[in-house]
Design a protein around this motif. Structure first.
Motif, PDB file in Angstrom:
ATOM      1  N   LEU A  25       0.537  -0.161  -0.794  1.00  7.89           N
ATOM      2  CA  LEU A  25       2.168   0.036  -1.076  1.00  7.89           C
ATOM      3  C   LEU A  25       2.651  -0.702  -1.838  1.00  7.89           C
ATOM      4  CD1 LEU A  25       4.413   1.772  -0.227  1.00  7.89           C
ATOM      5  CD2 LEU A  25       4.909   1.231   1.844  1.00  7.89           C
ATOM      6  N   HIS A  26       3.761  -0.110  -2.602  1.00  6.75           N
ATOM      7  CA  HIS A  26       3.853  -0.929  -4.183  1.00  6.75           C
ATOM      8  C   HIS A  26       5.532  -1.113  -3.670  1.00  6.75           C
ATOM      9  CE1 HIS A  26       3.877  -3.101  -8.665  1.00  6.75           C
ATOM     10  NE2 HIS A  26       4.583  -3.764  -7.214  1.00  6.75           N
ATOM     11  N   TYR A  27       6.229  -2.214  -3.182  1.00  6.94           N
ATOM     12  CA  TYR A  27       7.610  -2.269  -3.325  1.00  6.94           C
ATOM     13  C   TYR A  27       8.105  -2.321  -4.396  1.00  6.94           C
ATOM     14  CZ  TYR A  27       7.013  -2.284   1.602  1.00  6.94           C
ATOM     15  OH  TYR A  27       7.038  -2.208   2.871  1.00  6.94           O
ATOM     16  N   ILE A  28       7.595  -1.877  -5.561  1.00  5.94           N
ATOM     17  CA  ILE A  28       7.760  -1.613  -7.018  1.00  5.94           C
ATOM     18  C   ILE A  28       9.405  -1.219  -7.486  1.00  5.94           C
ATOM     19  CG2 ILE A  28       7.443   0.593  -7.716  1.00  5.94           C
ATOM     20  CD1 ILE A  28       6.144  -1.041 -10.116  1.00  5.94           C
ATOM     21  N   GLY A  29      10.035  -2.670  -8.017  1.00  2.00           N
ATOM     22  CA  GLY A  29      11.620  -2.503  -8.338  1.00  2.00           C
ATOM     23  C   GLY A  29      12.551  -3.638  -7.453  1.00  2.00           C
ATOM     24  N   LEU A  30      12.257  -3.267  -6.241  1.00  2.00           N
ATOM     25  CA  LEU A  30      13.231  -3.919  -5.158  1.00  2.00           C
ATOM     26  C   LEU A  30      13.250  -5.304  -5.507  1.00  2.00           C
ATOM     27  CD1 LEU A  30      12.351  -1.583  -1.784  1.00  2.00           C
ATOM     28  CD2 LEU A  30      13.654  -1.242  -4.364  1.00  2.00           C
ATOM     29  N   PRO A  31      14.052  -5.736  -5.598  1.00  2.00           N
ATOM     30  CA  PRO A  31      13.836  -7.258  -5.211  1.00  2.00           C
ATOM     31  C   PRO A  31      13.986  -7.791  -4.716  1.00  2.00           C
ATOM     32  CG  PRO A  31      16.426  -6.884  -5.582  1.00  2.00           C
ATOM     33  CD  PRO A  31      15.666  -5.483  -5.322  1.00  2.00           C
ATOM     34  N   ALA A  32      13.782  -9.072  -4.377  1.00  2.00           N
ATOM     35  CA  ALA A  32      13.250 -10.153  -3.343  1.00  2.00           C
ATOM     36  C   ALA A  32      14.165 -10.312  -1.904  1.00  2.00           C
ATOM     37  CB  ALA A  32      12.105 -11.173  -3.949  1.00  2.00           C
ATOM     38  N   ASP A  33      15.309 -10.390  -2.570  1.00  2.00           N
ATOM     39  CA  ASP A  33      16.749 -10.149  -1.733  1.00  2.00           C
ATOM     40  C   ASP A  33      16.886  -9.640  -0.515  1.00  2.00           C
ATOM     41  OD1 ASP A  33      19.390 -12.611  -1.704  1.00  2.00           O
ATOM     42  OD2 ASP A  33      20.071 -10.243  -1.817  1.00  2.00           O
ATOM     43  N   LEU A  34      16.607  -8.208  -1.420  1.00  2.00           N
ATOM     44  CA  LEU A  34      16.211  -7.620   0.402  1.00  2.00           C
ATOM     45  C   LEU A  34      15.216  -8.195   0.600  1.00  2.00           C
ATOM     46  CD1 LEU A  34      16.574  -4.346  -1.978  1.00  2.00           C
ATOM     47  CD2 LEU A  34      18.563  -5.050  -0.748  1.00  2.00           C
ATOM     48  N   PHE A  35      14.846  -8.346   0.844  1.00  2.00           N
ATOM     49  CA  PHE A  35      13.673  -8.665   1.847  1.00  2.00           C
ATOM     50  C   PHE A  35      13.694 -10.154   2.554  1.00  2.00           C
ATOM     51  CE2 PHE A  35      11.123  -6.129  -1.104  1.00  2.00           C
ATOM     52  CZ  PHE A  35      10.532  -5.143  -0.423  1.00  2.00           C
ATOM     53  N   LEU A  78      -3.467  -8.157  -6.559  1.00  2.00           N
ATOM     54  CA  LEU A  78      -1.912  -7.652  -5.696  1.00  2.00           C
ATOM     55  C   LEU A  78      -0.903  -8.143  -5.926  1.00  2.00           C
ATOM     56  CD1 LEU A  78      -4.114  -6.030  -2.440  1.00  2.00           C
ATOM     57  CD2 LEU A  78      -3.891  -4.575  -4.519  1.00  2.00           C
ATOM     58  N   ASP A  79       0.330  -7.629  -6.679  1.00  2.00           N
ATOM     59  CA  ASP A  79       1.257  -8.537  -6.728  1.00  2.00           C
ATOM     60  C   ASP A  79       1.678  -8.202  -4.897  1.00  2.00           C
ATOM     61  OD1 ASP A  79       1.881  -8.066  -9.358  1.00  2.00           O
ATOM     62  OD2 ASP A  79       3.441  -6.021  -9.000  1.00  2.00           O
ATOM     63  N   ALA A  80       2.792  -9.537  -5.613  1.00  2.00           N
ATOM     64  CA  ALA A  80       3.381 -10.337  -3.466  1.00  2.00           C
ATOM     65  C   ALA A  80       3.769  -9.265  -3.220  1.00  2.00           C
ATOM     66  CB  ALA A  80       3.789 -11.504  -4.004  1.00  2.00           C
ATOM     67  N   ASP A  81       4.631  -8.129  -3.791  1.00  3.21           N
ATOM     68  CA  ASP A  81       5.344  -6.677  -3.096  1.00  3.21           C
ATOM     69  C   ASP A  81       4.841  -5.698  -3.329  1.00  3.21           C
ATOM     70  OD1 ASP A  81       5.550  -6.632  -5.940  1.00  3.21           O
ATOM     71  OD2 ASP A  81       7.080  -5.429  -6.311  1.00  3.21           O
ATOM     72  N   THR A  82       3.390  -6.173  -2.575  1.00  2.00           N
ATOM     73  CA  THR A  82       2.738  -5.033  -2.230  1.00  2.00           C
ATOM     74  C   THR A  82       2.173  -5.410  -0.745  1.00  2.00           C
ATOM     75  OG1 THR A  82       0.470  -6.146  -2.572  1.00  2.00           O
ATOM     76  CG2 THR A  82       1.560  -4.547  -4.254  1.00  2.00           C
ATOM     77  N   LEU A  83       1.841  -4.527   0.020  1.00  2.00           N
ATOM     78  CA  LEU A  83       0.690  -4.471   1.075  1.00  2.00           C
ATOM     79  C   LEU A  83      -0.376  -3.435   0.704  1.00  2.00           C
ATOM     80  CD1 LEU A  83       3.696  -3.627   3.401  1.00  2.00           C
ATOM     81  CD2 LEU A  83       2.889  -6.394   3.003  1.00  2.00           C
ATOM     82  N   LEU A  84      -1.275  -4.640   1.640  1.00  2.00           N
ATOM     83  CA  LEU A  84      -2.798  -3.942   1.344  1.00  2.00           C
ATOM     84  C   LEU A  84      -2.667  -2.679   2.664  1.00  2.00           C
ATOM     85  CD1 LEU A  84      -5.970  -3.012  -0.347  1.00  2.00           C
ATOM     86  CD2 LEU A  84      -6.448  -4.772   2.155  1.00  2.00           C
ATOM     87  N   LEU A  85      -3.167  -1.672   2.825  1.00  2.00           N
ATOM     88  CA  LEU A  85      -2.792  -0.519   4.533  1.00  2.00           C
ATOM     89  C   LEU A  85      -4.431  -0.320   4.365  1.00  2.00           C
ATOM     90  CD1 LEU A  85       0.614   0.670   3.571  1.00  2.00           C
ATOM     91  CD2 LEU A  85      -0.521  -1.061   4.988  1.00  2.00           C
ATOM     92  N   ASN A  86      -5.406  -0.810   3.395  1.00  2.00           N
ATOM     93  CA  ASN A  86      -6.757   0.418   3.953  1.00  2.00           C
ATOM     94  C   ASN A  86      -7.870  -0.764   3.484  1.00  2.00           C
ATOM     95  OD1 ASN A  86      -8.546   2.419   4.887  1.00  2.00           O
ATOM     96  ND2 ASN A  86      -7.338   3.769   4.257  1.00  2.00           N
ATOM     97  N   SER A  87      -8.768  -0.145   3.705  1.00  2.00           N
ATOM     98  CA  SER A  87     -10.292  -1.194   2.962  1.00  2.00           C
ATOM     99  C   SER A  87     -10.217  -1.446   1.530  1.00  2.00           C
ATOM    100  CB  SER A  87     -11.226  -0.648   3.392  1.00  2.00           C
ATOM    101  OG  SER A  87     -12.115  -1.396   3.231  1.00  2.00           O
ATOM    102  N   PRO A  88     -10.353  -2.647   0.614  1.00  2.00           N
ATOM    103  CA  PRO A  88     -10.576  -2.373  -0.543  1.00  2.00           C
ATOM    104  C   PRO A  88     -11.226  -2.515  -1.310  1.00  2.00           C
ATOM    105  CG  PRO A  88     -10.062  -4.710   0.893  1.00  2.00           C
ATOM    106  CD  PRO A  88     -10.438  -3.246   1.763  1.00  2.00           C
TER     107      PRO A  88
END
Length: 338
Positions: free
Chosen positions: A272-282, A117-127
């Motif tokens: 959920l993948h926050y794809i394309g959103l720059p780390a600076d926003l977070f 999983l990329d770091a800009d994702t969240l696991l939201l259910n069982s893998p």
């Protein structure tokens, strides 16, 4: 042993903490996690994982070296990529260290089977849906990238239809931000075979603006052609009942947030993948600036899950950071993830 990989450095540490917290909630605190070092900026990463005995840091140059060398060999065979990158001041392969995720397949890697999983994702259910599918398949994905192959291959390349049929592209391409696989895939012999075909002209189909993703797709799809009896790609989005399959990308505007979960037509997302959103926003959000982006409340839920007292009070009126940037990014991606 099963485990989860991600790729991170201090720049994305806020996102990494949110991801690790989401893994603990939905996969259990006993689920092993390995953080692959994107580069040497790791001070905050090391502090974040120190209290988590199930999380290890992979920062061994010897583990990454053969995969970085392979990446260079791949792109040396591309007709224009190296020259184009040089003109832009990029001295090496563009985002070379993103390719360190390939080390998950290395025979020396810690996990027999894994979910990346990329770091800009969240696991939201069982893998477990991924690991269960690995019982029958070599590489498992869950996305709708097939709706936009232009971010995987150069769709204008004349050789693309000779290498992969439209049917193969539809059923097999995937976003490299989430995939499951097994240790030992892509042996040295298999990589040499791939390099031979790339040198014979197939390199022109690769997409230089997303080099790690393009090459990983090429590797998997070409190997599935060669060794169809032993290597298969399985996209859950195409095989789950339509009423159960959910989207997964921040580019989708119809999801519903509710208490740390995100729902698509009433069904909880797996990730959920926050794809394309720059780390600076977070990072701005975590510093107290009241910046806005899609599904930010879910990010905040997991970022401060175990330390709510540290969540800064957002200052000022909620605004879109650098007005229009998020909308432009999402429009540019042109992804239809559910």
């Amino acid at each position: 042993m099963d485990g989860i990989y991600t790729l991170a450095n201090d720049v994305v540490c806020n996102q990494l903490v949110a991801l690790l917290n989401s893994i603990e909630v939905h996969a259990g605190r006993e689920m092993p996690v390995a953080v692959i070092a994107y580069d040497n900026r790791l001070t905050n990463v090391q502090a974040a994982i120190a209290p988590r005995p199930q999380v290890m840091l992979l920062d061994d140059p010897a583990l990454f070296a053969p995969w970085e060398a392979f990446s260079r060999q791949v792109w040396q065979r591309h007709p224009t990529a190296i020259a184009t990158w040089r003109k832009k001041g990029i001295a090496d392969v563009y985002r070379l260290t993103s390719n360190r995720r390939y080390a998950a397949f290395d025979g020396r890697a810690p996990f027999d089977r894994f979910l990346y999983l990329d770091a800009d994702t969240l696991l939201l259910n069982s893998p477990q849906i991924f690991f269960a599918a690995l019982d029958s398949h070599s590489l498992v994905t869950y996305d709708f990238q097939h709706k936009d192959p232009s971010h995987i291959f150069d769709v204008t390349a004349s050789k693309l239809p000779e290498v992969f049929s439209p049917a193969e592209i539809h059923r097999a391409i995937f976003c490299a931000g989430c995939f499951a696989g097994r240790r030992g895939a892509f042996s040295a012999e298999q990589r040499d075979w791939l390099l031979q075909h790339l040198a014979a002209g197939e390199a022109e189909i690769l997409y230089p603006n997303a080099p790690n993703q393009s090459v990983l797709n090429y590797m998997a799809m070409r190997l599935a052609q060669r060794e169809s009896a032993s290597f298969s790609i399985h996209n859950l989005a195409l095989h789950l009942p339509p009423e159960q399959a959910t989207g997964n990308s921040v580019t989708s505007s119809h999801f519903v947030e509710q208490a740390g979960r995100v729902y698509d037509r009433g069904h909880p997302l797996t990730y959920l993948h926050y794809i394309g959103l720059p780390a600076d926003l977070f990072n701005q959000l975590c510093s107290g600036r009241n910046v806005d982006f899609p599904y930010r409340e879910t990010f905040l839920h997991y970022r401060y899950l175990y330390e709510p007292e540290k969540q800064p009070e957002s200052r000022g009126k909620r605004v879109l950071a650098k007005p229009g940037v998020v909308k432009r990014i999402l429009k540019k991606l042109r992804l239809a993830f559910g």
